[in-house]
Motif scaffolding. Structure first.
Motif, short mmCIF file in Angstrom:
data_model
loop_
_atom_site.label_atom_id
_atom_site.label_comp_id
_atom_site.label_asym_id
_atom_site.label_seq_id
_atom_site.Cartn_x
_atom_site.Cartn_y
_atom_site.Cartn_z
N GLY A 1 -103.38 15.67 8.86
CA GLY A 1 -101.47 15.87 8.16
C GLY A 1 -100.71 16.54 8.92
O GLY A 1 -101.35 16.96 10.18
N CYS B 1 -104.97 11.87 21.90
CA CYS B 1 -105.14 11.10 20.65
C CYS B 1 -106.84 10.31 20.64
O CYS B 1 -106.63 9.35 20.07
N MET C 1 -101.66 8.76 9.60
CA MET C 1 -102.04 9.80 9.01
C MET C 1 -101.63 10.08 8.23
O MET C 1 -101.14 9.54 6.88
N LEU D 1 -106.06 15.05 18.53
CA LEU D 1 -105.59 14.76 17.03
C LEU D 1 -106.99 13.08 16.97
O LEU D 1 -106.68 12.47 18.37
N ARG E 1 -100.10 9.32 13.95
CA ARG E 1 -100.07 10.03 15.10
C ARG E 1 -98.02 10.47 15.82
O ARG E 1 -98.04 11.10 16.20
N SER F 1 -95.80 11.58 14.14
CA SER F 1 -96.31 13.18 13.64
C SER F 1 -95.72 14.05 14.70
O SER F 1 -95.30 15.24 15.33
#
Length: 263
Positions: free
Chosen positions: A212, A151, A40, A175, A52, A55
């Motif tokens: 982000g 994702c 990211m 994401l 990812r 995060s």
């Protein structure tokens, strides 16, 4: 609570019945497909890029701490999504250290291991587990919510779930990569919206980002809202961007009460 409603002929008395807000059991389902290892636009300690998955784990821990500060009686459990859903930690608990330990069990190795699972992921098993746990939660005067963190930019999830069984609430955090020749995040997003509307008991929310960790944390903060206290997502204007306002006049000559931007 009793209120008086004004009327041209006579005042009418009506009452607003109290509504009990239930404690939540929240089941996180974390996509561990290969795209969870995409970097990211954020860096961790030492300037190392965050994936990812990194995060997501950070955002979940922030979410849990914030949710427990609102009500320490909420509980959390964890599952993963590869080809289908699997338990990561089955017991619902309010213990933050237990949650952190479960998330530490998620690594790049687990994501790479799921790469051998080809084809679209099937959410049916996740919904079966959620429905079973929702009945147990309901017996304790609680409600169950699933937060799916997905994702994959070109693979739509599938499920075989009857629309008549709405026993839990589904939120989705998506994401994804930017649209390109090899992916179609808009089609995936639309499929996730359809799934959410198909299974959710209360109002479910969906957010998406390719940015982000700050954007991820911002949207996760919206998911702190309790399903029994939500408006529809279309009515929301959150989260707002914290942009500075330009002064409408010279600050030295502004009248009292005129807006002044902070520096």
């Amino acid at each position: 609570m009793e209120m008086v409603e004004a009327d041209s002929s006579a005042a009418k008395l009506y009452s607003l019945n109290p509504n009990r807000i239930s404690n939540e059991d929240i089941l996180f389902c974390i996509d561990i497909g290969p795209e969870s290892l995409v970097e990211m636009k954020s860096t961790g300690p030492g300037g190392k890029p965050l994936t990812r998955l990194d995060s997501i784990k950070q955002a979940i821990l922030v979410f849990i701490n914030a949710k427990l500060s609102i009500n320490p009686d909420h509980r959390f459990a964890f599952s993963t999504l590869a080809k289908t859903a699997s338990w990561l930690r089955k017991e619902f608990s309010s213990d933050v250290e237990s949650a952190a330990a479960a998330l530490r069990g998620l690594s790049a190795a687990s994501a790479l291991a799921s790469a051998s699972s080809s084809g679209p992921p099937d959410l049916t098993q996740l919904f079966r587990v959620a429905a079973h746990e929702a009945k147990k939660s309901y017996a304790q005067n609680r409600i169950l919510r699933v937060i799916l963190i997905y994702c994959r930019s070109s693979v739509q999830p599938q499920h075989q779930w009857p629309v008549s069984q709405k026993l839990f609430t589904l939120d989705v955090m998506y994401l994804h990569d930017k649209p390109g020749p090899d992916n179609c995040p808009q089609e995936v997003y639309d499929a996730l919206v359809d799934t959410l509307e198909h299974v959710s008991q209360y109002e479910g929310y969906i957010h998406e980002t390719g940015q982000g960790v700050r954007i991820l944390l911002r949207y996760m903060s919206v998911l702190l809202s309790h399903p029994q206290q939500r408006c529809t997502q279309d009515m929301m204007d959150l989260p707002k961007s914290l942009t500075k306002r330009s002064p409408t006049c010279d600050p030295a000559n502004c009248e009292e009460g005129a807006p002044i931007s902070s520096q």
